[in-house]
Design a protein around this motif. Structure first.
Motif, short mmCIF file in Angstrom:
data_model
loop_
_atom_site.label_atom_id
_atom_site.label_comp_id
_atom_site.label_asym_id
_atom_site.label_seq_id
_atom_site.Cartn_x
_atom_site.Cartn_y
_atom_site.Cartn_z
N LYS A 1 -110.82 -3.68 153.88
CA LYS A 1 -110.89 -3.28 155.29
C LYS A 1 -109.62 -3.65 156.02
N ARG A 2 -109.15 -4.89 155.75
CA ARG A 2 -107.93 -5.34 156.43
C ARG A 2 -106.75 -4.46 156.03
N PHE A 3 -106.69 -4.17 154.70
CA PHE A 3 -105.61 -3.33 154.21
C PHE A 3 -105.65 -1.96 154.89
N TRP A 4 -106.86 -1.39 154.95
CA TRP A 4 -107.01 -0.07 155.55
C TRP A 4 -106.62 -0.08 157.02
N LYS A 5 -106.98 -1.19 157.70
CA LYS A 5 -106.65 -1.30 159.12
C LYS A 5 -105.13 -1.34 159.31
N SER A 6 -104.48 -2.14 158.45
CA SER A 6 -103.03 -2.23 158.63
C SER A 6 -102.35 -0.92 158.21
N MET A 7 -102.96 -0.21 157.25
CA MET A 7 -102.42 1.09 156.88
C MET A 7 -102.50 2.05 158.06
N LYS A 8 -103.68 2.01 158.76
CA LYS A 8 -103.87 2.90 159.90
C LYS A 8 -102.88 2.58 161.00
N LYS A 9 -102.63 1.26 161.17
CA LYS A 9 -101.71 0.83 162.21
C LYS A 9 -100.29 1.34 161.93
N THR A 10 -99.97 1.47 160.66
CA THR A 10 -98.61 1.87 160.31
C THR A 10 -98.55 3.30 159.76
N LYS A 11 -99.51 4.11 160.20
CA LYS A 11 -99.62 5.43 159.57
C LYS A 11 -98.37 6.29 159.74
N TYR A 12 -97.70 6.15 160.87
CA TYR A 12 -96.49 6.95 161.07
C TYR A 12 -95.38 6.55 160.11
N LEU A 13 -95.32 5.26 159.81
CA LEU A 13 -94.30 4.80 158.85
C LEU A 13 -94.56 5.39 157.47
N HIS A 14 -95.82 5.45 157.08
CA HIS A 14 -96.14 6.02 155.77
C HIS A 14 -95.89 7.52 155.76
N LEU A 15 -96.13 8.13 156.90
CA LEU A 15 -95.86 9.56 157.02
C LEU A 15 -94.36 9.81 156.87
N LEU A 16 -93.55 8.92 157.47
CA LEU A 16 -92.10 9.03 157.34
C LEU A 16 -91.66 8.85 155.88
N ALA A 17 -92.36 7.95 155.17
CA ALA A 17 -91.96 7.66 153.80
C ALA A 17 -92.38 8.77 152.83
N LEU A 18 -93.37 9.56 153.23
CA LEU A 18 -93.96 10.53 152.31
C LEU A 18 -92.95 11.48 151.65
N PRO A 19 -92.06 12.13 152.42
CA PRO A 19 -91.11 13.04 151.76
C PRO A 19 -90.26 12.34 150.71
N GLY A 20 -89.83 11.12 151.02
CA GLY A 20 -89.03 10.35 150.06
C GLY A 20 -89.82 10.05 148.81
#
Lengths: 297, 315
Positions: B16-35
């Motif tokens: 749950k904590r991991f998922w929460k922090s993932m949600k908090k940083t979702k834009y960063l992961h979106l930025l990383a996706l193309p790379g």
């Protein structure tokens, strides 16, 4: 400062200055000679008397390569590949480097390992070739752009640069309600002009000077970039030369026809000039960039 | 029973904590996706494609559908009469690069450090970078023209001195010297950057103190400048040694002709020729894999040593 007049110092000074002048001459002479030859008459070129000043000044060679043959089209192709390619390089590199630069990002070590492993092991030429073919990129400009969309060294340079931007800036923007995406595009990128210029130049040089990928991934000559055309001109001259030396008469005649030396020199010079014109303006950032790219962290 | 429950709960909480922090940083992961997609598609899929080294790859059957053949292609390469020639040529060019190309940028950086800051220094430095920005086809083109036996400058000078004409580009004896000399020409200034950076980080007080103690310039170079860039030199050398079995095809291909294969044919050009010109995909993938595995081994050993010597690794 105390004047150091010892014999060893004077010898050292002599060696240093001799070396510097030698480096200057050896570096500049060939380039200036190519330039001078491209502006010289065919007669002067055939007698081989040109140093660094044109003899029998003429623009004929440039007129010839820019009105006929493959050079104008290849030049345009190279400009397109360089501009589009560099743009894509910069977008992908910065957008991946930014998350990598953030502390405490979940999955960060996964991302990092994903990148590190590729520095040590690669599938090699043939599997990449098969992939490009299977993706339907063969004989398109994307075959020259997508497979090298991120260079890991440049990614590291960008990441390190982003790490050094004061984190408070991002935090205060975050409190003002901006999300990471807005922070990245509105705050981080505008602060990174120096890094963008350096990394952009590295990428642009790579695109402008590349010919190998074009040779293996393109078959349509109309899509060839300038460096590949240049290579074909040089190769043809060399092959004919070897045939002529082996006593092939028709090769000898043909060599005479294409042996418009001035034209070869003009093509050579045109292939070098865009990058030579740009790099002195960006070079003040090189030291930092290269240092980060090779050693940091 | 209770223990399992609590373990399960911790796991759920952790997730749950991991998922929460993932949600908090979702834009960063979106930025990383193309790379991430780029690395998976253009680096990891080709790594998977390496399995055709153990198959008889057939374009129509695809990578999965082609038949397994074990180590057939590796054995064929080891039994190839050219095997040792390819290995020797690849390693020799690298060894010559380490002996002749590697030390010169260090010397150049040390000499540049002896110049006072100002226009002259900046001019030399800018000019020294110039060859780095010239393409390989242009550099080899210049070589071909300057060295031409019929109308090249070099042979004209040789003739005037009463010496015989040399067919530089076709002579196997001249391949390695030409390769090395042009490498020095292209990389002297650029290769020096890293040492220039290291030298600029030396504490100026060291030099000032040395001046007061009456040290000469040569002594300062010997006892301050060189020791302070030694860690950089060691790292660069170990890195270079880590690549002793690899040599890109690009430059060799431009200088190569069947006349000088004896000294010019290296693993990468052989892979290019047999693979892409003659279409022997599986055979050349096996050669590439053999080469990368040796490289990887050397690189890991070199990296271990680097870490031990300097406490910094790569990346």
């Amino acid at each position: 400062m105390v004047k150091d007049n010892s014999l060893s110092t004077r010898i050292l000074t002599l060696i240093v200055h001799t070396t510097m002048i030698f480096v200057l001459i050896v570096t500049l002479y060939p380039v200036l000679n190519v330039f001078a030859s491209s502006l010289s008459s065919a007669d002067a070129n055939n007698r081989g008397i040109i140093t660094i000043f044109p003899i029998g000044f003429t623009l004929d060679s440039y007129k010839m390569i820019f009105t006929a043959g493959a050079v104008p089209r290849a030049f345009k192709n190279s400009v397109v590949y360089t501009v589009v390619g560099t743009l894509i390089n910069l977008i992908l590199t910065t957008s991946f480097a930014y998350p990598l630069s953030r502390k405490n990002l979940p999955l960060k070590s996964f991302y990092t390992w994903l990148v590190i492993i590729t520095m040590y092991f690669s599938g090699g030429l043939i599997p990449l070739f098969i992939l490009v073919k299977n993706l339907g990129l063969y004989d398109t400009m994307w075959a020259l752009i997508l497979p090298g969309a991120i260079h890991t060294t440049n990614l590291i340079i960008m990441r390190t640069f982003f790490q050094n931007i004061p984190h408070e800036l991002e935090e205060s923007a975050y409190l003002d309600g901006a999300n990471e995406f807005v922070i990245f595009t509105r705050i981080v990128l505008p602060l990174s002009k120096a890094a963008l210029a350096t990394v952009g130049l590295y990428y642009a040089v790579g695109h402008w000077n590349s010919w190998f990928n074009a040779m293996i991934f393109l078959s349509d000559q109309k899509k060839f970039p300038l460096q590949l055309v240049l290579r074909d001109i040089i190769m043809l001259a060399q092959t004919l030369q070897q045939a002529a030396e082996a006593g092939d008469l028709s090769a000898r005649q043909e060599l005479g026809l294409i042996n418009a030396k001035g034209v070869k020199y003009a093509t050579l010079f045109v292939s070098m000039v865009p990058m030579l014109a740009v790099y002195p303006f960006v070079q003040k950032y090189f030291v930092k960039g290269v240092m980060i790219g090779s050693l940091k962290d | 029973m209770e223990v399992t429950m609590s373990k399960n709960e911790t796991f759920q909480n952790g997730f749950k904590r991991f998922w929460k922090s993932m949600k908090k940083t979702k834009y960063l992961h979106l930025l990383a996706l193309p790379g991430v997609l780029y690395y998976i598609i253009f680096h990891y899929i080709p790594m998977y494609g390496v399995i055709i080294a153990f198959k008889d790859y057939n374009f129509r059957k695809g990578i999965l559908g082609s038949e397994w053949v074990g180590f057939k292609h590796f054995i064929r390469f080891f039994e190839n009469p050219f095997f040792w020639r390819l290995i020797r040529n690849t390693i020799l060019i690298n060894v010559y690069q380490i002996i002749f190309v590697f030390p010169l940028p260090i010397l150049f950086a040390l000499f540049l450090n002896e110049l006072r800051d100002g226009f002259y220094k900046r001019f030399v430095q800018t000019v020294s970078y110039l060859p780095h920005f010239i393409s390989l086809p242009a550099i080899i083109g210049m070589m071909v023209m300057f060295l031409s036996p019929t109308d090249g400058v070099v042979n004209m000078i040789l003739q005037k001195m009463g010496l015989p004409t040399i067919y530089f580009m076709a002579d196997p004896k001249w391949f390695r010297p030409l390769y090395i000399i042009s490498d020095i020409w292209q990389h002297l200034g650029w290769g020096a950057i890293i040492y220039i950076a290291a030298l600029s980080n030396v504490n100026p007080e060291l030099y000032e103190g040395a001046v007061i103690d009456g040290a000469t310039r040569v002594q300062m170079m010997r006892y301050i400048s060189i020791p302070s860039i030694m860690p950089t030199i060691v790292i660069m050398l170990l890195l270079r040694i880590g690549h002793i079995m690899s040599l890109g095809a690009e430059k060799v291909l431009l200088m190569q002709s069947p006349l000088n294969y004896e000294t010019s044919d290296v693993i990468s050009t052989y892979v290019y020729r047999r693979g892409l010109v003659y279409g022997e995909y599986s055979y050349t993938t096996a050669i590439g894999l053999f080469n990368s595995l040796i490289n990887l081994t050397i690189l890991i050993i070199a990296n271990r040593i680097t870490k031990r010597v300097t406490e910094t690794g790569l990346f």
